[in-house]
Motif scaffolding. Structure first.
Motif, PDB file in Angstrom:
ATOM      1  N   ASP A 212       0.843  -1.197   0.000  1.00 37.12           N
ATOM      2  CA  ASP A 212       0.000   0.000   0.000  1.00 37.12           C
ATOM      3  C   ASP A 212       0.874   1.242   0.000  1.00 37.12           C
ATOM      4  OD1 ASP A 212       0.369   1.055   2.870  1.00 37.12           O
ATOM      5  OD2 ASP A 212      -0.259  -1.022   3.240  1.00 37.12           O
TER       6      ASP A 212
ATOM      7  N   GLN B  60      -6.961   8.725   5.913  1.00 39.25           N
ATOM      8  CA  GLN B  60      -5.878   7.774   5.638  1.00 39.25           C
ATOM      9  C   GLN B  60      -6.077   6.475   6.411  1.00 39.25           C
ATOM     10  OE1 GLN B  60      -1.848   9.347   5.548  1.00 39.25           O
ATOM     11  NE2 GLN B  60      -1.093   7.583   6.703  1.00 39.25           N
TER      12      GLN B  60
ATOM     13  N   ARG C  20      -8.838  -1.412   3.013  1.00 42.94           N
ATOM     14  CA  ARG C  20      -8.013  -2.303   2.197  1.00 42.94           C
ATOM     15  C   ARG C  20      -7.761  -3.628   2.915  1.00 42.94           C
ATOM     16  NH1 ARG C  20      -3.268  -1.814  -1.519  1.00 42.94           N
ATOM     17  NH2 ARG C  20      -2.001  -3.684  -1.155  1.00 42.94           N
TER      18      ARG C  20
ATOM     19  N   GLU D 258      -5.547   5.630  -2.355  1.00 35.78           N
ATOM     20  CA  GLU D 258      -4.554   5.644  -1.274  1.00 35.78           C
ATOM     21  C   GLU D 258      -3.676   6.893  -1.349  1.00 35.78           C
ATOM     22  OE1 GLU D 258      -2.392   1.988  -1.300  1.00 35.78           O
ATOM     23  OE2 GLU D 258      -4.192   0.744  -1.054  1.00 35.78           O
TER      24      GLU D 258
END
Length: 842
Positions: A442, A615, A622, A642
């Motif tokens: 990520d 965030q 995810r 992201e």
């Protein structure tokens, strides 16, 4: 007293003369610039002159029971059933009595010397119609006169009633100072109105040339008697910037609207430049607009102390023919729009404020490239950046440049010079992530190398020199980079939340999770569709009502639908089926996390704490998605979001830079083609019609919408309002009567009685208030509300509301200017917000 026109500098001695001035000079443009009420304290606006007259008769013409003007006072209506007491109007009286009848309460006839009583709604209406007709002779105990102070500056003692004729000779001079008859002046006025009529019919109402010719002006005004003559007259007397057609090759053309001329015409006929000069940066740590973003502040031209003109460019493909017909893709166009970036968002969203830059065919763009098809646009942008543009209103030259290009991912990658394949290789224009890497890594881990101006230029150089066909996803240089000194592709292409979320991730994950919950037998597809169709949608939710889900959605792995419908379905799904899903279900948690992410991304203002919260929600989402669906491959759009927390710091709130409003502009061109039914030189036809439409708006009295608009007000006695409202009004006016309305548009947002607004907070949760009435005091709006306590329901990600106390709130007290609707679900009043509510910091 002097009656002053709210649209120009004209003033008249009497209201009748001012109304005649409205009729002669302003009434035609009322569809573009609504006519305001002639009373200074009334903020109503109307789409026609006749509607204005009706309003004056109903709301500003207080008469006694015998129909005689009340001198120094006002007529009051007193209900004999409940002692309701308000300023009299027929509408108020009968609306109130019918409310009792709907509850089957016995109501006496309000007319004098009539002893009829009934508790049946239809019988009351029949009796009134048969027995009293249009009579105005009401009983003294129903309509009485009381000496009260009227609303400030509202003159209820007008000398002439609205229905009486009045000589207008004083307002219409028959001769000029040198004795020459003024008939020519009025003929010129009539001629101008006829020209405006034809312009409106063609550009706003989309009436064909043949129909215009059938109703053409006859006799005098021969220069309007044919399509060619009307075209010549309009281009000579209206602020029309005509499109220029450039030939690329035989049979291949592009149409360009000179952007420098367009900017000068807009500044010449509007006050936009003053609004641009007023925009300021927010306090440190807050992100309210693009000016608060890092990319704007690092731009040497835009961040200078001098006035500059940052522009937002929009690029998209437009299908003007039936996308399923035989002409599919043959008439697919590439459209380029632009708008002033520094114009406040509430004005920037108006479709006529968004300007056309160029139109060309997609096949020509693919064949000849952006350099050739959009070359004239790039040349003018270069002039604007290097030499500037002289603004007559300011008396100086102003420079400007492109701040950013708004587009979907495919168009953004095409113009910026990135690869346009999102199934393999380097898929991101913000970093150097590959399709395979995004499945296991990520953005927050810091494993992806971000693109910078330096590394991007190096990659471009490698490709241009022929060393590689592509380098890290870069396949060529951006034409804007070659043209403009202060634009760079790594900082000039913001993400688009519409395509990434509402038309990308949301329909895919809805299909994924709904299919799982159906297989777990929480509900069936038929029962879900039945609930979706039978849900009692309110307000804008009814306009954006989601469609039933197709039976093939599981195979398609997508529920389809447009962005509006998908947003409504995701937001209201907890209210529709939340009680059938057990708490803690993985698929449900994924959807609820996604719901919160959408609300956060659509937030129009951020602080650092909110960005950090976004965030964390993206990361949680995810992890849960990969845990519940281990075989699911993340889309590139999952990777794009992201980057959103960082990009908000760079661009400001992303909702101000998405494609939603620009795509609404496409409807104009589709409507023109649909009505014209002619594809011969379609580019020039579309551009010309658009420029006529813009000229029509520029020639109207007001290019931008008024701050406040309503079409119906009623007089309200302050003494009849709750104590909290009395105290608030007493601080603003000494009048015993104020105005109230049930619908009010403020900066383009519609507020209605029954809607909920967010005001203040308690225990970290936003407080909501139900609008019970909209009060107007000295042209200022105050909401009379019923405050509700809110309790957050984690399973539904919604608020349960419990009623509290009566309160008054101003528009400045709202946490968010977007009104909401609450729904009764299983005996609870639930509210699901459209976007994250950031409490106002006092």
């Amino acid at each position: 007293m002097k009656w002053k026109c709210k649209l120009c500098v004209h003033s008249s001695d009497t209201r009748r003369k001012l109304l005649e001035h409205y009729r002669l000079k302003h009434s035609y443009f009322s569809k573009v610039t609504p006519l305001p009420c002639v009373f200074e304290a009334c903020i109503c606006t109307f789409a026609s002159f006749n509607a204005l007259k009706i309003h004056l008769s109903r709301s500003h013409q207080h008469k006694g029971s015998a129909g005689i003007e009340v001198q120094g006072g006002v007529s009051l209506f007193t209900c004999s059933v409940c002692k309701f007491n308000q300023p009299f109007s027929e509408e108020t009286l009968f609306s109130h009595l019918r409310g009792h009848l709907k509850n089957h309460e016995t109501v006496p006839c309000p007319f004098k010397n009539c002893s009829y009583t009934t508790n049946v709604y239809s019988s009351f209406n029949a009796h009134k119609s048969r027995t009293h007709g249009s009579a105005l002779d009401f009983s003294d105990n129903v309509v009485s006169t009381e000496k009260v102070a009227a609303p400030a500056t509202a003159d209820f003692d007008e000398e002439h009633s609205l229905g009486q004729p009045e000589e207008l000779s004083e307002d219409v001079p028959s001769h000029s100072e040198d004795g020459i008859c003024e008939t020519s002046f009025w003929e010129a006025q009539l001629h101008q109105k006829l020209a405006s009529l034809f312009l409106k019919m063609q550009s706003i109402l989309h009436v064909s040339e043949r129909a215009c010719q059938d109703i053409r002006a006859t006799g005098k005004g021969q220069d309007l008697s044919s399509a060619k003559r009307r075209k010549t007259y309009i281009e000579r007397h209206y602020p029309v910037v005509m499109p220029v057609q450039y030939v690329l090759d035989t049979g291949h053309t592009t149409v360009y609207v000179p952007i420098l001329e367009m900017i000068q015409e807009i500044f010449k006929h509007t006050d936009i430049i003053d609004l641009i000069k007023e925009t300021k940066n927010s306090e440190k740590g807050h992100f309210k607009s693009h000016k608060d973003g890092l990319y704007y502040q690092e731009n040497d031209l835009l961040s200078s102390s001098e006035l500059t003109l940052p522009l937002i460019l929009y690029l998209d493909d437009l299908e003007i023919a039936n996308p399923l017909g035989t002409s599919r893709k043959i008439h697919k166009l590439c459209s380029v729009y632009w708008v002033f970036a520094d114009l406040p968002q509430k004005y920037r969203s108006a479709l006529h404020v968004i300007q056309l830059a160029a139109l060309c065919k997609v096949t020509d763009v693919q064949k000849y490239g952006y350099q050739n098809t959009l070359g004239p646009l790039f040349k003018d942008l270069c002039i604007l950046e290097k030499d500037g543009l002289y603004i007559e209103h300011l008396g100086c030259t102003v420079r400007g440049t492109i701040f950013c290009v708004v587009a979907d991912n495919l168009a953004a990658h095409s113009l910026a010079g990135f690869v346009q394949c999102f199934r393999a290789g380097y898929v991101c224009r913000f970093c150097k992530a590959t399709h395979n890497q995004i499945q296991s890594l990520d953005v927050f881990e810091g494993e992806f190398s971000p693109r910078s101006k330096l590394t991007h230029d190096r990659d471009v150089q490698d490709v241009v020199q022929g060393k590689l066909s592509s380098q890290c996803g870069v396949k060529g240089d951006c034409i804007l980079r070659n043209t403009l000194q202060y634009f760079h592709p790594t900082t000039g292409f913001p993400p688009d939340a519409l395509h990434d979320l509402l038309e990308g991730i949301v329909p895919v994950e809805l299909a994924l999770c709904i299919d799982r919950m159906i297989r777990l037998k929480y509900f069936s597809l038929d029962s879900l569709n039945q609930k979706i169709e039978s849900f009692s949608y309110k307000g804008t939710d009814a306009t954006d009502k989601p469609k039933p889900i197709s039976k093939t959605f599981a195979n398609k792995k997508n529920i389809g639908g447009n962005g509006h419908e998908n947003s409504t379905l995701l937001r209201l799904l907890p209210l529709i089926i939340g009680d059938t899903v057990p708490e803690g279900d993985g698929a449900w948690t994924i959807l609820m996390d996604l719901k919160e992410i959408v609300e956060l991304v659509l937030c129009p203002i951020f602080d650092e704490e909110t960005i950090q919260y976004l965030q964390s929600k993206i990361l949680d989402h995810r992890q849960m998605l990969q845990e519940v669906f281990p075989d699911f491959s993340l889309l590139p759009k999952h990777h794009f979001i992201e980057h959103y927390p960082h990009l908000i710091r760079c661009f400001g709130p992303l909702v101000h830079l998405w494609t939603m409003r620009f795509e609404g502009k496409h409807r104009f061109f589709k409507r023109v083609v649909h009505d014209a039914q002619n594809f011969k030189n379609v580019l020039k036809t579309l551009a010309t019609r658009h420029q006529y439409m813009i000229a029509y708006h520029l020639s109207a009295q007001g290019f931008l919408k008024p701050h406040q608009q309503t079409s119906s007000v009623s007089s309200v006695l302050v003494s009849q309002l709750p104590d909290v409202a009395k105290q608030d009004i007493k601080q603003k006016t000494d009048s015993n009567i104020i105005y109230a309305t049930s619908r009010m548009s403020i900066d383009g947002t519609l507020y209605e009685v029954g809607m909920f607004v967010s005001v203040g907070q308690e225990g970290g949760l936003p407080l909501f208030s139900k609008v019970e009435n909209i009060l107007i005091v000295n042209n200022n709006v105050t909401f009379l509300c019923n405050d509700y306590k809110s309790f957050y329901l984690e399973h539904l990600r919604s608020f349960e509301l419990l009623p509290g106390n009566i309160a008054v709130h101003s528009i400045l007290e709202l946490n968010d200017n977007l009104p909401l609707c609450a729904y009764n679900v299983s005996g609870k009043l639930l509210l699901s917000p459209k976007r994250f509510v950031l409490p106002v910091r006092k």
